[in-house]
Write a protein that holds these residues in place. Structure first.
Motif, mmCIF file in Angstrom:
data_model
loop_
_atom_site.group_PDB
_atom_site.id
_atom_site.type_symbol
_atom_site.label_atom_id
_atom_site.label_comp_id
_atom_site.label_asym_id
_atom_site.label_seq_id
_atom_site.Cartn_x
_atom_site.Cartn_y
_atom_site.Cartn_z
ATOM 1 N N TYR A 49 0.822 -1.258 0.014
ATOM 2 C CA TYR A 49 0.186 -0.208 0.173
ATOM 3 C C TYR A 49 1.063 1.294 0.151
ATOM 4 C CZ TYR A 49 -3.309 3.575 1.746
ATOM 5 O OH TYR A 49 -3.974 4.840 1.648
ATOM 6 N N GLY A 50 0.481 2.048 -0.897
ATOM 7 C CA GLY A 50 1.250 3.630 -1.002
ATOM 8 C C GLY A 50 2.388 3.231 -1.801
ATOM 9 N N GLN A 51 2.715 1.973 -2.366
ATOM 10 C CA GLN A 51 3.877 1.766 -3.170
ATOM 11 C C GLN A 51 3.559 1.286 -4.675
ATOM 12 O OE1 GLN A 51 7.685 0.770 -1.075
ATOM 13 N NE2 GLN A 51 6.272 0.998 0.899
ATOM 14 N N ASN A 52 4.561 0.917 -5.392
ATOM 15 C CA ASN A 52 4.217 0.509 -6.779
ATOM 16 C C ASN A 52 5.048 -0.542 -7.321
ATOM 17 O OD1 ASN A 52 2.400 0.537 -8.946
ATOM 18 N ND2 ASN A 52 3.406 2.044 -9.956
ATOM 19 N N TYR A 53 5.666 -1.348 -6.529
ATOM 20 C CA TYR A 53 6.673 -2.025 -7.271
ATOM 21 C C TYR A 53 6.304 -3.741 -7.128
ATOM 22 C CZ TYR A 53 8.239 -3.099 -2.348
ATOM 23 O OH TYR A 53 8.136 -3.292 -0.909
ATOM 24 N N GLN A 54 5.091 -3.916 -6.891
ATOM 25 C CA GLN A 54 4.421 -5.443 -6.609
ATOM 26 C C GLN A 54 3.157 -5.249 -7.186
ATOM 27 O OE1 GLN A 54 5.480 -6.748 -2.852
ATOM 28 N NE2 GLN A 54 6.959 -8.135 -3.713
ATOM 29 N N ARG A 55 2.220 -6.313 -7.234
ATOM 30 C CA ARG A 55 0.798 -6.303 -7.596
ATOM 31 C C ARG A 55 0.264 -7.467 -6.559
ATOM 32 N NH1 ARG A 55 2.492 -2.492 -9.428
ATOM 33 N NH2 ARG A 55 2.544 -1.646 -11.556
ATOM 34 N N TYR A 56 -0.889 -7.104 -6.231
ATOM 35 C CA TYR A 56 -1.840 -7.902 -5.177
ATOM 36 C C TYR A 56 -2.679 -8.460 -5.933
ATOM 37 C CZ TYR A 56 -3.260 -9.361 -0.806
ATOM 38 O OH TYR A 56 -3.715 -10.105 0.406
ATOM 39 N N ILE A 57 -2.814 -9.581 -5.993
ATOM 40 C CA ILE A 57 -3.804 -10.323 -6.956
ATOM 41 C C ILE A 57 -4.736 -11.416 -6.153
ATOM 42 C CG2 ILE A 57 -3.958 -12.096 -8.975
ATOM 43 C CD1 ILE A 57 -2.463 -9.507 -9.567
ATOM 44 N N VAL A 58 -5.911 -11.252 -6.403
ATOM 45 C CA VAL A 58 -6.953 -12.016 -5.605
ATOM 46 C C VAL A 58 -7.890 -12.892 -6.686
ATOM 47 C CG1 VAL A 58 -9.121 -11.994 -4.096
ATOM 48 C CG2 VAL A 58 -7.071 -10.514 -3.474
ATOM 49 N N PHE A 59 -7.890 -14.157 -6.678
ATOM 50 C CA PHE A 59 -8.685 -14.903 -7.421
ATOM 51 C C PHE A 59 -9.774 -15.285 -6.785
ATOM 52 C CE2 PHE A 59 -4.224 -15.850 -8.847
ATOM 53 C CZ PHE A 59 -4.275 -15.526 -10.193
ATOM 54 N N ALA A 60 -11.093 -15.212 -7.464
ATOM 55 C CA ALA A 60 -12.274 -15.859 -6.840
ATOM 56 C C ALA A 60 -12.921 -16.844 -7.978
ATOM 57 C CB ALA A 60 -13.228 -14.747 -6.490
ATOM 58 N N GLU A 61 -13.595 -17.791 -7.620
ATOM 59 C CA GLU A 61 -14.077 -18.550 -8.708
ATOM 60 C C GLU A 61 -15.660 -18.819 -8.426
ATOM 61 O OE1 GLU A 61 -12.957 -23.014 -10.619
ATOM 62 O OE2 GLU A 61 -12.176 -22.575 -8.576
ATOM 63 N N LEU A 62 -16.222 -18.784 -9.639
ATOM 64 C CA LEU A 62 -17.772 -18.902 -9.733
ATOM 65 C C LEU A 62 -18.410 -20.007 -8.757
ATOM 66 C CD1 LEU A 62 -20.231 -17.563 -11.179
ATOM 67 C CD2 LEU A 62 -20.042 -19.482 -12.660
ATOM 68 N N SER A 63 -19.340 -19.548 -8.107
ATOM 69 C CA SER A 63 -19.881 -20.449 -6.910
ATOM 70 C C SER A 63 -21.452 -20.778 -7.740
ATOM 71 C CB SER A 63 -20.022 -19.666 -5.649
ATOM 72 O OG SER A 63 -20.910 -20.648 -4.970
ATOM 73 N N PRO A 64 -21.948 -21.834 -7.512
ATOM 74 C CA PRO A 64 -23.375 -22.245 -7.988
ATOM 75 C C PRO A 64 -24.590 -21.453 -7.191
ATOM 76 C CG PRO A 64 -22.562 -24.217 -7.016
ATOM 77 C CD PRO A 64 -21.218 -22.839 -6.861
ATOM 78 N N GLU A 65 -23.912 -20.776 -6.033
ATOM 79 C CA GLU A 65 -25.294 -20.290 -5.334
ATOM 80 C C GLU A 65 -25.703 -18.835 -5.801
ATOM 81 O OE1 GLU A 65 -23.264 -18.154 -1.828
ATOM 82 O OE2 GLU A 65 -21.478 -19.198 -2.504
ATOM 83 N N ASP A 66 -26.966 -18.683 -5.336
ATOM 84 C CA ASP A 66 -27.553 -17.482 -5.697
ATOM 85 C C ASP A 66 -27.322 -16.268 -4.605
ATOM 86 O OD1 ASP A 66 -28.969 -18.464 -7.691
ATOM 87 O OD2 ASP A 66 -30.618 -19.078 -6.339
ATOM 88 N N LYS A 67 -27.028 -15.135 -5.010
ATOM 89 C CA LYS A 67 -26.931 -13.998 -4.294
ATOM 90 C C LYS A 67 -27.734 -13.887 -3.139
ATOM 91 C CE LYS A 67 -26.491 -9.009 -4.413
ATOM 92 N NZ LYS A 67 -26.738 -7.821 -5.127
ATOM 93 N N PRO A 68 -27.514 -13.637 -2.144
ATOM 94 C CA PRO A 68 -28.342 -13.666 -0.946
ATOM 95 C C PRO A 68 -28.917 -12.240 -0.800
ATOM 96 C CG PRO A 68 -26.066 -13.323 -0.063
ATOM 97 C CD PRO A 68 -26.025 -13.727 -1.705
ATOM 98 N N SER A 69 -29.750 -11.960 0.164
ATOM 99 C CA SER A 69 -30.937 -10.710 0.057
ATOM 100 C C SER A 69 -29.960 -9.755 0.804
ATOM 101 C CB SER A 69 -31.898 -10.916 0.937
ATOM 102 O OG SER A 69 -31.482 -11.196 2.345
ATOM 103 N N GLU A 70 -30.228 -8.535 0.484
ATOM 104 C CA GLU A 70 -29.270 -7.464 1.018
ATOM 105 C C GLU A 70 -29.311 -7.515 2.542
ATOM 106 O OE1 GLU A 70 -27.286 -3.894 0.674
ATOM 107 O OE2 GLU A 70 -28.102 -5.184 -0.906
ATOM 108 N N GLU A 71 -30.214 -8.078 3.031
ATOM 109 C CA GLU A 71 -30.156 -8.296 4.843
ATOM 110 C C GLU A 71 -29.346 -9.135 5.139
ATOM 111 O OE1 GLU A 71 -32.988 -7.987 3.072
ATOM 112 O OE2 GLU A 71 -33.732 -6.027 3.663
ATOM 113 N N GLU A 72 -29.204 -10.277 4.402
ATOM 114 C CA GLU A 72 -28.215 -11.379 4.522
ATOM 115 C C GLU A 72 -26.815 -11.117 4.437
ATOM 116 O OE1 GLU A 72 -30.928 -15.354 3.656
ATOM 117 O OE2 GLU A 72 -30.370 -14.165 2.121
ATOM 118 N N ILE A 73 -26.701 -10.025 3.200
ATOM 119 C CA ILE A 73 -25.242 -9.535 2.977
ATOM 120 C C ILE A 73 -24.714 -9.115 4.136
ATOM 121 C CG2 ILE A 73 -23.909 -8.323 1.524
ATOM 122 C CD1 ILE A 73 -25.673 -9.142 -0.968
ATOM 123 N N LEU A 74 -25.598 -7.928 4.559
ATOM 124 C CA LEU A 74 -24.974 -6.852 5.886
ATOM 125 C C LEU A 74 -24.769 -7.956 7.126
ATOM 126 C CD1 LEU A 74 -27.161 -4.104 4.985
ATOM 127 C CD2 LEU A 74 -25.018 -4.247 4.415
#
Length: 255
Positions: free
Chosen positions: A223-248
Motif C-alpha cells: 500500500y502506497g507503493q508500486n513495485y508489486q501487484r496484489y492479486i486475488v482470484f475468485a471462482e464462480l459459485s453455484p449459489e444465488d446472491k443472498p438478500s441485502e439483509e443477509e449480505i449485511l
C-alpha cells in the motif's frame, strides 16, 4: 494592535490546518459520490431494459440481445488464441467492445460488490486511467464475466484514489469471501480461492485457465507503493446472491 494581528495570524493558520485535514476527506467524499452515480446509472439502465419487450431466448435461457451475443463472441475469440497478442500496457487499456454501443450510459458491463471491503464499483471496459478514476476496470484481452466455462475477467482497481477507498482494503479479503458481479443479464457469486503477489511484469495471473470460471482482482502492493501487484482470484459459485439483509448480516459476523 500587534496582539490583534498575531491573533488573526493564529486564526488563519488554524483555518489552514483544518483545511489540510479536511481536504482529503472532502475530496474522497466527492470521488465516492461519482462512483455511486456510476453504479446507480447502471442499475437504472438495467431496470429500463427490463421494462422493454423481452427478446427471444434459446432453450437454455441464454440472452439473445446484441450486447450479450457480442460479449459471448468476444470471450470465445480469447479462447481461440486471442490472449497471445497481449504484450504491452496499451493492450489492457483498450477494449474490443464498448458498452455504450449497446445503449449503456457509461462504458460499463456491470458492477462489482465486495462486502468484506464495503465497496461497490462500476466495471468499466478497458483499464485506462480515465476508467480507473471512476471505478474498477476489466483488462483488455481478458474475459468478460458471463458465468461461462473458461473465463478469467482481470479486474484492476486503484489502491485508493483521491481519498476514495476503491481497492485500498484488498488485504482484508480472505479465502471463501463472496464477491458479487452484476451484469445486465444476471448476478454472479464468486468465492475467493487464492491470493498471490506478483511482479508488474508477470501477466500470467490474468490468463484464462481452461475449465475454470474466474475473476482476478489486481491492485498495487505494498500500500502506497508500486513495485508489486496484489492479486486475488475468485471462482464462480453455484449459489444465488443472498438478500441485502443477509449480505449485511454476514459481513458483520465475518469480522
Amino acid at each position: 494592535m500587534a496582539r490583534r494581528i498575531r491573533q488573526w495570524i493564529g486564526f488563519l493558520i488554524m483555518l489552514a490546518g483544518l483545511g489540510l485535514l479536511a481536504g482529503p476527506f472532502l475530496l474522497g467524499a466527492r470521488e465516492e459520490k461519482v462512483q455511486e452515480q456510476v453504479v446507480d446509472t447502471f442499475y437504472q439502465d438495467v431496470k429500463k431494459a427490463e421494462t422493454e419487450p423481452a427478446a427471444n431466448e434459446t432453450e437454455t435461457r441464454e440472452p439473445q440481445d446484441p450486447f450479450y451475443q457480442a460479449a459471448k463472441a468476444y470471450n470465445e475469440s480469447l479462447l481461440n488464441g486471442g490472449q497471445s497478442a497481449m504484450t504491452s500496457r496499451a493492450d489492457v487499456e483498450q477494449f474490443a467492445l464498448s458498452a455504450q454501443d449497446y445503449g449503456v450510459s457509461e462504458n460499463v458491463i456491470g458492477t462489482i460488490r465486495i462486502p468484506r471491503m464495503e465497496i461497490e464499483l462500476g466495471l468499466y471496459l478497458g483499464a485506462n486511467s480515465e476508467n480507473m478514476a471512476k471505478g474498477a476496470a476489466i483488462f483488455g484481452m481478458t474475459s468478460l464475466p458471463l458465468g461461462r466455462e473458461s473465463e478469467n475477467a482481470a479486474i484492476a482497481g486503484h489502491r485508493g484514489w483521491r481519498g476514495a477507498p476503491m481497492f485500498r482494503e484488498i488485504q482484508k479479503l480472505q479465502i471463501d469471501d463472496p464477491i458479487y458481479v452484476t451484469t445486465p443479464w444476471q448476478t454472479l457469486v464468486y468465492r475467493v480461492c487464492e491470493i498471490r503477489i506478483v511482479t508488474p511484469e508477470d501477466n500470467t495471473w490474468c490468463k484464462i485457465q481452461q475449465g475454470r470460471t474466474l475473476i482476478s482482482l489486481m491492485t498495487c502492493h505494498p500500500y502506497g507503493q508500486n513495485y508489486q501487484r496484489y492479486i486475488v482470484f475468485a471462482e464462480l459459485s453455484p449459489e444465488d446472491k443472498p438478500s441485502e439483509e443477509e449480505i449485511l448480516q454476514n459481513n458483520l459476523q465475518s469480522y
